[in-house]
Motif scaffolding. Structure first.
Motif, mmCIF file in Angstrom:
data_model
loop_
_atom_site.group_PDB
_atom_site.id
_atom_site.type_symbol
_atom_site.label_atom_id
_atom_site.label_comp_id
_atom_site.label_asym_id
_atom_site.label_seq_id
_atom_site.Cartn_x
_atom_site.Cartn_y
_atom_site.Cartn_z
ATOM 1 N N ARG A 190 0.834 -1.196 0.000
ATOM 2 C CA ARG A 190 0.000 0.000 0.000
ATOM 3 C C ARG A 190 0.872 1.250 0.000
ATOM 4 N N ASP A 191 0.746 2.005 -1.088
ATOM 5 C CA ASP A 191 1.645 3.144 -1.290
ATOM 6 C C ASP A 191 1.537 4.186 -0.188
ATOM 7 N N GLU A 192 0.326 4.427 0.332
ATOM 8 C CA GLU A 192 0.183 5.471 1.354
ATOM 9 C C GLU A 192 0.895 5.078 2.637
ATOM 10 N N ARG A 193 0.881 3.802 2.976
ATOM 11 C CA ARG A 193 1.600 3.349 4.168
ATOM 12 C C ARG A 193 3.108 3.330 3.921
ATOM 13 N N LEU A 194 3.504 2.958 2.730
ATOM 14 C CA LEU A 194 4.928 2.991 2.405
ATOM 15 C C LEU A 194 5.461 4.417 2.507
ATOM 16 N N ALA A 195 4.666 5.377 2.038
ATOM 17 C CA ALA A 195 5.094 6.778 2.130
ATOM 18 C C ALA A 195 5.256 7.206 3.577
ATOM 19 N N LEU A 196 4.334 6.760 4.442
ATOM 20 C CA LEU A 196 4.438 7.116 5.858
ATOM 21 C C LEU A 196 5.691 6.509 6.484
ATOM 22 N N ALA A 197 6.092 5.331 6.023
ATOM 23 C CA ALA A 197 7.280 4.682 6.585
ATOM 24 C C ALA A 197 8.527 5.535 6.412
ATOM 25 N N THR A 198 8.559 6.363 5.380
ATOM 26 C CA THR A 198 9.740 7.217 5.173
ATOM 27 C C THR A 198 9.855 8.276 6.262
ATOM 28 N N ARG A 199 8.758 8.576 6.954
ATOM 29 C CA ARG A 199 8.808 9.529 8.064
ATOM 30 C C ARG A 199 9.232 8.855 9.363
ATOM 31 N N PHE A 200 9.336 7.532 9.326
ATOM 32 C CA PHE A 200 9.713 6.761 10.511
ATOM 33 C C PHE A 200 11.032 6.010 10.310
ATOM 34 N N GLY A 201 11.883 6.534 9.436
ATOM 35 C CA GLY A 201 13.229 5.986 9.336
ATOM 36 C C GLY A 201 13.548 5.205 8.092
ATOM 37 N N ALA A 202 12.563 4.919 7.228
ATOM 38 C CA ALA A 202 12.860 4.173 6.004
ATOM 39 C C ALA A 202 13.549 5.087 4.994
ATOM 40 N N ASP A 203 14.679 4.623 4.467
ATOM 41 C CA ASP A 203 15.395 5.377 3.434
ATOM 42 C C ASP A 203 14.769 5.192 2.062
ATOM 43 N N ALA A 204 14.148 4.045 1.845
ATOM 44 C CA ALA A 204 13.520 3.729 0.571
ATOM 45 C C ALA A 204 12.394 2.743 0.813
ATOM 46 N N VAL A 205 11.473 2.653 -0.151
ATOM 47 C CA VAL A 205 10.357 1.715 -0.056
ATOM 48 C C VAL A 205 10.239 0.947 -1.363
ATOM 49 N N VAL A 206 9.665 -0.258 -1.263
ATOM 50 C CA VAL A 206 9.446 -1.090 -2.437
ATOM 51 C C VAL A 206 8.031 -1.647 -2.356
ATOM 52 N N ASN A 207 7.248 -1.428 -3.414
ATOM 53 C CA ASN A 207 5.917 -1.996 -3.490
ATOM 54 C C ASN A 207 6.033 -3.394 -4.082
ATOM 55 N N SER A 208 5.811 -4.392 -3.270
ATOM 56 C CA SER A 208 5.998 -5.775 -3.720
ATOM 57 C C SER A 208 4.938 -6.205 -4.720
ATOM 58 N N ARG A 209 3.815 -5.505 -4.751
ATOM 59 C CA ARG A 209 2.755 -5.867 -5.686
ATOM 60 C C ARG A 209 3.081 -5.402 -7.101
ATOM 61 N N THR A 210 3.786 -4.298 -7.229
ATOM 62 C CA THR A 210 4.071 -3.748 -8.552
ATOM 63 C C THR A 210 5.495 -4.021 -9.022
ATOM 64 N N SER A 211 6.301 -4.681 -8.191
ATOM 65 C CA SER A 211 7.684 -4.982 -8.574
ATOM 66 C C SER A 211 7.729 -6.302 -9.342
ATOM 67 N N ASP A 212 8.290 -6.267 -10.538
ATOM 68 C CA ASP A 212 8.409 -7.504 -11.329
ATOM 69 C C ASP A 212 9.372 -8.486 -10.696
ATOM 70 N N ASP A 213 10.442 -7.974 -10.103
ATOM 71 C CA ASP A 213 11.449 -8.815 -9.448
ATOM 72 C C ASP A 213 11.720 -8.202 -8.082
ATOM 73 N N LEU A 214 11.088 -8.759 -7.042
ATOM 74 C CA LEU A 214 11.180 -8.165 -5.709
ATOM 75 C C LEU A 214 12.619 -8.141 -5.217
ATOM 76 N N ALA A 215 13.338 -9.240 -5.365
ATOM 77 C CA ALA A 215 14.720 -9.298 -4.875
ATOM 78 C C ALA A 215 15.585 -8.238 -5.546
ATOM 79 N N GLN A 216 15.409 -8.072 -6.840
ATOM 80 C CA GLN A 216 16.202 -7.075 -7.558
ATOM 81 C C GLN A 216 15.835 -5.664 -7.109
ATOM 82 N N ALA A 217 14.533 -5.416 -6.900
ATOM 83 C CA ALA A 217 14.102 -4.093 -6.469
ATOM 84 C C ALA A 217 14.627 -3.757 -5.077
ATOM 85 N N VAL A 218 14.601 -4.730 -4.176
ATOM 86 C CA VAL A 218 15.103 -4.500 -2.823
ATOM 87 C C VAL A 218 16.613 -4.291 -2.844
#
Length: 372
Positions: A222-250
């Motif tokens: 969920r993009d809105e929750r991923l965006a909020l995570a950046t305010r709590f210390g996340a340097d980057a976020v990855v949407n696993s639903r829209t990533s063709d290759d999750l391991a590569q994206a991470v």
């Protein structure tokens, strides 16, 4: 030490599976070793919905709620002396009532108390709001209520007087996050991936950052929750639903390297599988999400486990996490109040649950206010 107390208190009760009532219970004066807490706020946890659905044993009739904070309404003389508490003090109480005498309690892993019925099948458990039926005297065993009984074995933490309850109500989920980070042995400079941007997952990014993680990546759908995570210390976020290759994206989000630690807090088997696949060889995987049912998880024995030798570290409850959680809540490092999006009264529990189930109105963390 007893002040004027009401004769009865209101409680939300699960009389049986898929049934909700609001009832009253007698409020006895506390015994010499006991504390009576007036509940100020209590968080609604996914576990509460699993309990109502009958996914976690048969604790009925049950007063749910384990994420509660409040103030001392009355206490016995020995409790006052031993705990250093007085009427009016703000407190948080850990959800597990450890026996303090079994082998696990003696070694410091009181979250695994052998006298808890989730581990032994005893007729009553030791977890507030989870497995102590309302029929156990005095019946004040859950946070969805105006008052709560705190016996001698309970672990009580005094809260700073200037810590608002609206922020303090996050202490239990933040303590769960701190335990998960500690189980993963997150050290300064570590590359950390957190899977599951729910309230505990977002708090886990904050706990990882506070532990000195060098880079933190949040994975979710969920993009809105991923965006909020950046305010709590996340340097980057990855949407696993829209990533063709999750391991590569991470890997790209981590700057081309694999994670030293992956913490799964999504509570679904697929996320636990992803956690093992995303960690580096010899890394640490923390499985902290409760699936709420008998869900099997399958790993490839040689390809994913034997030849890569990750440490698989389940993390259960919050033992050892309250002290760092309270300390972090007193600082202004993160916008904790933004997590609490909805507030309901005891009479509105069904509406609250429907809001959470339907993911309506941008709900992230909902709490109950017994005084409303």
């Amino acid at each position: 030490m007893v002040t004027a107390l009401p004769e009865t208190a209101r409680q939300v009760v699960f009389p049986a599976r898929d049934e909700i009532s609001v009832l009253t219970a007698a409020v006895p004066a506390p015994g010499p070793d006991d504390v009576l807490v007036r509940v100020a706020l209590v968080g609604i946890c996914a576990t509460d919905l699993h309990l109502l659905a009958g996914h976690i044993g048969d604790p009925f009739p049950l007063v749910p709620g384990h994420e509660f904070v409040g103030e001392v309404a009355a206490l016995g003389e020995r409790a006052a002396a031993d705990r250093g508490l007085a009427v009016g003090d703000r407190v948080a109480v850990e959800m597990l009532l450890p026996c303090r005498s079994c082998a696990r309690c003696r070694e410091g892993r009181y979250n695994l108390c052998e006298r808890d019925d989730m581990a032994t099948g005893l007729p009553r458990g030791r977890q507030y709001g989870v497995n102590i039926p309302r029929t156990v005297e005095p019946g004040l065993w859950g946070g969805y209520a105006e008052y709560l009984h705190v016996p001698a074995e309970a672990i009580v933490h005094r809260l700073p007087a200037d810590l608002p309850f609206e922020r303090a109500v996050l202490v239990e989920p933040l303590a769960v996050a701190h335990r998960a980070v500690a189980r993963g042995r997150v050290a300064p400079g570590d590359r950390v991936v957190v899977i599951g941007p729910g309230p505990v997952g977002i708090l886990t990014t904050a706990a990882a950052r506070a532990a000195g993680a060098g880079r933190v990546v949040m994975v979710g759908t969920r993009d809105e929750r991923l965006a909020l995570a950046t305010r709590f210390g996340a340097d980057a976020v990855v949407n696993s639903r829209t990533s063709d290759d999750l391991a590569q994206a991470v890997r790209a989000a981590l700057g081309g390297a694999d994670a030293d630690v992956v913490i799964e807090i999504a509570g679904v088997a697929a996320a636990q599988n992803d956690a093992v696949r995303l960690v580096r060889r010899g890394g640490r995987v923390v499985l902290a999400g409760a699936c709420g049912a008998a869900v099997p998880v399958t790993f490839l024995a040689d390809e994913e486990l034997l030849t890569r030798e990750p440490d698989l570290l389940p993390s259960f409850l919050s033992a050892g996490g309250f002290e760092p959680a309270i300390a972090l809540l007193t600082r202004d490092t993160f916008p904790f109040e933004q997590l609490v999006t909805h507030r309901f009264g005891l009479d509105d529990v069904e509406t609250a649950f429907e809001t959470i189930r339907g993911r309506r109105d941008g709900v992230l963390k909902a709490v109950l206010d017994p005084s409303a």
